[in-house]
Design a protein around this motif. Structure first.
Motif, PDB file in Angstrom:
ATOM      1  N   GLY A 126      17.690  45.260  15.820  1.00 51.70           N
ATOM      2  CA  GLY A 126      17.138  44.684  14.599  1.00 51.70           C
ATOM      3  C   GLY A 126      17.913  43.468  14.135  1.00 51.70           C
ATOM      4  N   ALA A 183      20.101  50.536  17.401  1.00 51.71           N
ATOM      5  CA  ALA A 183      19.040  50.146  16.474  1.00 51.71           C
ATOM      6  C   ALA A 183      19.463  48.962  15.614  1.00 51.71           C
ATOM      7  N   SER A 184      20.717  48.988  15.119  1.00 55.57           N
ATOM      8  CA  SER A 184      21.161  47.892  14.256  1.00 55.57           C
ATOM      9  C   SER A 184      21.363  46.610  15.056  1.00 55.57           C
ATOM     10  N   GLU A 234      15.981  43.781   5.173  1.00 58.04           N
ATOM     11  CA  GLU A 234      15.815  45.078   5.836  1.00 58.04           C
ATOM     12  C   GLU A 234      14.383  45.586   5.701  1.00 58.04           C
ATOM     13  N   ASP A 262      10.867  41.599  21.003  1.00 56.22           N
ATOM     14  CA  ASP A 262      11.025  42.185  19.664  1.00 56.22           C
ATOM     15  C   ASP A 262      10.837  41.127  18.581  1.00 56.22           C
ATOM     16  N   PRO A 310      12.824  46.480   9.483  1.00 54.47           N
ATOM     17  CA  PRO A 310      13.552  47.743   9.321  1.00 54.47           C
ATOM     18  C   PRO A 310      14.375  48.101  10.560  1.00 54.47           C
ATOM     19  N   THR A 311      15.566  48.625  10.327  1.00 49.78           N
ATOM     20  CA  THR A 311      16.384  49.158  11.411  1.00 49.78           C
ATOM     21  C   THR A 311      15.750  50.458  11.896  1.00 49.78           C
ATOM     22  N   ARG A 312      15.436  50.520  13.186  1.00 49.88           N
ATOM     23  CA  ARG A 312      14.732  51.686  13.723  1.00 49.88           C
ATOM     24  C   ARG A 312      14.965  51.765  15.232  1.00 49.88           C
ATOM     25  N   VAL A 313      14.464  52.830  15.848  1.00 45.88           N
ATOM     26  CA  VAL A 313      14.799  53.099  17.251  1.00 45.88           C
ATOM     27  C   VAL A 313      13.733  52.627  18.232  1.00 45.88           C
ATOM     28  N   ASP A 314      12.629  52.032  17.761  1.00 46.15           N
ATOM     29  CA  ASP A 314      11.546  51.691  18.686  1.00 46.15           C
ATOM     30  C   ASP A 314      11.549  50.228  19.130  1.00 46.15           C
ATOM     31  N   GLU A 347       8.005  41.340  15.659  1.00 49.24           N
ATOM     32  CA  GLU A 347       8.331  41.425  14.230  1.00 49.24           C
ATOM     33  C   GLU A 347       7.728  40.261  13.448  1.00 49.24           C
TER      34      GLU A 347
END
Length: 268
Positions: free
Chosen positions: A218, A214-215, A199, A59, A203-207, A63
């Protein structure tokens, strides 16, 4: 005491070096002091982040690539990976300073030192300097809210005053992998702006590949980007900060009981 360690990296990869640095600290015999770890390359970086799940490191790479894409339009024309690697290395950073207390590195239970390769595969190395220093160390507890920026300047100033050090260094270290530490404006509105732009970048997200929450997922990336430590001068018995500057604890998950360590040592 100076140490050098060689390693062979893979293309766009992350490698844990925590065990290597722990061995160096143990062999040094230093019980109280500081450990400086440095990566002497311009297309590689060093981060303190969670080591539990390799998907979290994937991740992190994703990112960084999303914010700094590898592309052919760079002015530096060695190769796209080399050119983008220079930018990524400059943005992420290539050194870390860690507290040594009772003969061990002061790291959180989920924290590790990670060598990040933006180009590769290449033969690489990292440097470790261990300095023995008597430290005045205190643990500061922080009560956080979700995605909050908490001003710790007052608490850190009090630790410096209690230490009795007139001129020296103050090192602040956060022991969590979903919370960071930054020098930020003292006013609350500006701190909210900082958090909102972090943020926006991540971004906080589910993928995310790391799937705890998610948090949490991220938060690991955000913490690696902001960093978890600050080293500041002490002058005349006071923390030396610029006008309007604050030591700010950045909570990316929470609300949780959190803590950081503050170490103060005098000039020679």
């Amino acid at each position: 005491m100076f140490y050098k360690k060689e390693l062979q990296t893979e293309f766009r990869s992350c490698a844990s070096i925590t065990a290597d640095v722990n061995e160096m600290v143990a062999s040094s015999g230093v019980k109280e002091g500081l450990c400086v770890v440095s990566v002497p390359h311009t297309t590689a970086a060093l981060v303190i982040t969670s080591f539990w799940d390799p998907r979290g490191l994937a991740d992190l790479m994703d990112e960084i690539d999303r914010n700094i894409p590898t592309r052919v339009s760079y002015k530096h024309q060695d190769s796209p990976y080399d050119a983008s690697g220079h930018v990524k290395s400059a943005m992420i950073g290539s050194s870390a300073t860690l507290i040594i207390h009772e003969g061990k590195l002061v790291l959180g239970s989920s924290q590790g030192l990670v060598f990040v390769e933006f180009d590769g595969p290449r033969p690489r190395e990292f440097y470790v300097q261990i300095v023995e220093k008597p430290l005045a160390i205190e643990k500061v507890n922080v009560g956080t809210v979700y995605m909050g920026m908490h001003d710790l300047t007052g608490e850190v100033r009090e630790v410096v005053r209690r230490s009795g050090v007139r001129d020296g260094i103050c090192h602040v270290s956060v022991l969590h992998s979903t919370a960071g530490l930054v020098l930020a404006p003292a006013d609350e509105a500006s701190r909210r702006d900082v958090m909102e732009d972090i943020e926006r970048m991540v971004p906080t997200r589910v993928d995310f590949k790391h799937r705890e929450t998610a948090s949490d997922a991220g938060g690991h990336v955000k913490t690696a980007l902001t960093g978890t430590q600050l080293t500041l001068p002490v002058r005349g018995g006071e923390l030396a900060l610029g006008e309007g500057q604050a030591v700010v604890f950045a909570e990316f998950d929470g609300p949780r009981p959190r803590s950081c360590f503050v170490a103060v040592y005098a000039d020679c």
